[in-house]
Design an enzyme around this catalytic site. Structure first.
Site, PDB file in Angstrom:
ATOM      1  N   HIS A 191      -3.459   4.319  -3.411  1.00  0.00           N
ATOM      2  CA  HIS A 191      -2.793   3.080  -3.818  1.00  0.00           C
ATOM      3  C   HIS A 191      -2.986   2.679  -5.272  1.00  0.00           C
ATOM      4  O   HIS A 191      -2.401   1.702  -5.726  1.00  0.00           O
ATOM      5  CB  HIS A 191      -3.221   1.914  -2.916  1.00  0.00           C
ATOM      6  CG  HIS A 191      -4.672   1.545  -3.055  1.00  0.00           C
ATOM      7  ND1 HIS A 191      -5.582   1.854  -2.101  1.00  0.00           N
ATOM      8  CD2 HIS A 191      -5.337   0.912  -4.039  1.00  0.00           C
ATOM      9  CE1 HIS A 191      -6.775   1.412  -2.495  1.00  0.00           C
ATOM     10  NE2 HIS A 191      -6.644   0.841  -3.664  1.00  0.00           N
TER      11      HIS A 191
HETATM   12  C1  UD1 Z   1      -9.766  -2.821  -3.728  1.00  0.00           C
HETATM   13  C2  UD1 Z   1      -8.597  -3.407  -4.459  1.00  0.00           C
HETATM   14  C3  UD1 Z   1      -8.903  -3.463  -5.909  1.00  0.00           C
HETATM   15  C4  UD1 Z   1     -10.184  -4.219  -6.141  1.00  0.00           C
HETATM   16  C5  UD1 Z   1     -11.306  -3.570  -5.346  1.00  0.00           C
HETATM   17  C6  UD1 Z   1     -12.600  -4.314  -5.484  1.00  0.00           C
HETATM   18  C7  UD1 Z   1      -6.415  -3.173  -3.436  1.00  0.00           C
HETATM   19  C8  UD1 Z   1      -5.234  -2.295  -3.244  1.00  0.00           C
HETATM   20  N1  UD1 Z   1      -7.405  -2.658  -4.187  1.00  0.00           N
HETATM   21  O1  UD1 Z   1     -10.015  -1.509  -3.953  1.00  0.00           O
HETATM   22  O2  UD1 Z   1      -7.864  -4.089  -6.604  1.00  0.00           O
HETATM   23  O3  UD1 Z   1     -10.524  -4.248  -7.469  1.00  0.00           O
HETATM   24  O4  UD1 Z   1     -10.936  -3.550  -4.014  1.00  0.00           O
HETATM   25  O5  UD1 Z   1     -12.604  -5.514  -4.827  1.00  0.00           O
HETATM   26  O6  UD1 Z   1      -6.413  -4.271  -2.978  1.00  0.00           O
HETATM   27  N2  UD1 Z   1      -9.156   0.497   5.047  1.00  0.00           N
HETATM   28  C9  UD1 Z   1      -8.628   0.024   6.246  1.00  0.00           C
HETATM   29  N3  UD1 Z   1      -7.402   0.481   6.633  1.00  0.00           N
HETATM   30  C10 UD1 Z   1      -6.693   1.407   5.906  1.00  0.00           C
HETATM   31  C11 UD1 Z   1      -7.247   1.878   4.684  1.00  0.00           C
HETATM   32  C12 UD1 Z   1      -8.479   1.380   4.279  1.00  0.00           C
HETATM   33  O7  UD1 Z   1      -9.261  -0.754   6.958  1.00  0.00           O
HETATM   34  O8  UD1 Z   1      -5.612   1.793   6.338  1.00  0.00           O
HETATM   35  C13 UD1 Z   1     -10.482  -0.003   4.623  1.00  0.00           C
HETATM   36  C14 UD1 Z   1     -11.450   1.077   4.246  1.00  0.00           C
HETATM   37  O9  UD1 Z   1     -12.165   1.546   5.359  1.00  0.00           O
HETATM   38  C15 UD1 Z   1     -12.333   0.377   3.222  1.00  0.00           C
HETATM   39  C16 UD1 Z   1     -11.402  -0.615   2.564  1.00  0.00           C
HETATM   40  O10 UD1 Z   1     -10.286  -0.769   3.430  1.00  0.00           O
HETATM   41  O11 UD1 Z   1     -13.364  -0.334   3.830  1.00  0.00           O
HETATM   42  C17 UD1 Z   1     -10.961  -0.097   1.237  1.00  0.00           C
HETATM   43  O12 UD1 Z   1      -9.933  -0.873   0.779  1.00  0.00           O
HETATM   44  P1  UD1 Z   1      -8.802  -0.365  -0.239  1.00  0.00           P
HETATM   45  O13 UD1 Z   1      -7.582  -1.183  -0.008  1.00  0.00           O
HETATM   46  O14 UD1 Z   1      -8.729   1.089  -0.182  1.00  0.00           O
HETATM   47  O15 UD1 Z   1      -9.278  -0.945  -1.630  1.00  0.00           O
HETATM   48  P2  UD1 Z   1     -10.267  -0.407  -2.802  1.00  0.00           P
HETATM   49  O16 UD1 Z   1      -9.771   0.774  -3.482  1.00  0.00           O
HETATM   50  O17 UD1 Z   1     -11.632  -0.395  -2.278  1.00  0.00           O
END
Ligand code: UD1
Length: 333
Positions: A191
């Site tokens: 993403h």
């Molecule tokens: C996110 C933010 C980023 C921010 C950072 C720190 C977004 C797109 N990115 O990064 O802007 O700076 O946090 O706060 O908002 N997960 C699910 N379902 C899914 C995929 C992932 O539950 O289908 C969970 C994962 O297990 C994990 C978390 O979501 O715990 C990760 O979230 P993700 O949206 O990948 O964001 P980050 O890259 O961590």
């Protein structure tokens, strides 16, 4: 002692889960402000239900598309709320715009700030890096994940500083799947704007993923889906699914052969669950053993990751603590 927790993104909800649960079980006086920028329930609301958390006390619904306008809007709302219901301490998580505005408004109103996931750096020119640097300089409590991140610290005479590892350990502890199935597939998420907003980069990544000749399960962020549709990229051979629940995601991380991701949170979960991970970025704040940067050649990254012995190298939870959120609350309450 009144606590205010600020959150917005999916990982903020997941990582602050332990803090909210702990506040509840200790009957602490706390409330949650959701700044409300997510459009779809499966990126926000659904997690409160899945994790058995009470919904936020305030939702600011700050959906303005202009970043600066949105930050002003959040700031005005926070000031109004805090004038009526002033907390003693505000808890912010890492580096989002909400965390930044929460920190700034709190400091302007002489309210203490605790910063969780402090002093992580990728040294890259991205808005989040600026937010991190600002919040770290003048927070009252800094909770740094690992000793490695301590090397980034330049000047913190105003803050109390603790190494606590990562609060996502508490969420994993409560929702970890049981049993590995090893079904022979790769789990992928994507993403970051550098990967998905540019047609050349997104086409290149999808093409390289197809060349792996593996079964790919791709949990697709709404932003990525929008770009795939607008660039009309052919996704056949890839199993593409909408954002998953937390338990589904952890299940896939646990069961996949390895993970391809540009998610910051998933890199941590791979480390904690001891899974190999190819990071689709140029640099990372989390250079954990078991993860490697892809360097724009996925096949080569796949060959390299085969040689990594994740069992030997990964530092699981250095403090050996089973309740990081509780440790944090012990230090600030
Ligand atoms: C996110 C933010 C980023 C921010 C950072 C720190 C977004 C797109 N990115 O990064 O802007 O700076 O946090 O706060 O908002 N997960 C699910 N379902 C899914 C995929 C992932 O539950 O289908 C969970 C994962 O297990 C994990 C978390 O979501 O715990 C990760 O979230 P993700 O949206 O990948 O964001 P980050 O890259 O961590």
């Amino acid at each position: 002692m009144k606590i205010c927790i600020i959150l917005w993104t999916r990982p903020e909800i997941l990582k602050l889960y332990g803090i909210m649960k702990e506040c509840q079980s200790r009957w602490l006086d706390y409330y949650v402000i959701h700044t409300g920028q997510h459009y779809s329930d499966n990126m926000s609301k659904d997690f409160f239900e899945e994790l058995w958390l009470p919904r936020e006390n305030y939702n600011l619904m700050a959906k303005c598309s202009d970043r600066i306008e949105r930050m002003w809007e959040i700031q005005r709302w926070l000031q109004t709320i805090w004038k009526q219901d002033q907390p003693n301490i505000v808890i912010v998580q890492w580096d989002t715009d909400s965390a930044f505005v929460g920190w700034l408004t709190a400091k302007m109103m002489w309210i203490k700030v605790a910063h969780i996931e402090a002093w992580i750096r990728s040294n890259s020119d991205i808005p989040e890096e600026y937010n991190r640097r600002m919040i770290d300089q003048f927070s009252d409590y800094l909770f740094v994940p690992t000793e490695k991140d301590m090397k980034n610290i330049l000047y913190t005479s105003l803050s109390e500083l603790y190494i606590v590892w990562n609060t996502i350990c508490d969420t994993i502890r409560d929702f970890k799947p049981k049993g590995v199935m090893l079904w022979g597939y790769v789990f992928m998420t994507l993403h970051r704007n550098t990967n998905v907003d540019s047609e050349i980069n997104l086409r290149n990544i999808i093409q390289q993923v197809k060349w792996l000749w593996k079964k790919i399960i791709f949990s697709c962020h709404p932003r990525t889906m929008k770009m795939i549709e607008s660039f009309e990229i052919d996704m056949w051979e890839i199993v593409i699914v909408p954002p998953m629940t937390y338990q589904e995601t952890i299940w896939h991380i646990y069961n996949a052969d390895y993970i391809i991701t540009d998610s910051w949170g998933i890199q941590e979960e791979c480390c904690i669950l001891r899974k190999k991970c190819i990071i689709m970025r140029d640099s990372t704040e989390r250079p954990y053993k078991g993860s490697i940067l892809w360097k724009w050649d996925l096949k080569e990254a796949e060959d390299n990751i085969k040689n990594v012995n994740i069992w030997k190298q990964n530092p699981f939870n250095p403090n050996n603590s089973m309740n990081i959120s509780s440790e944090i609350l012990n230090l600030i309450v």
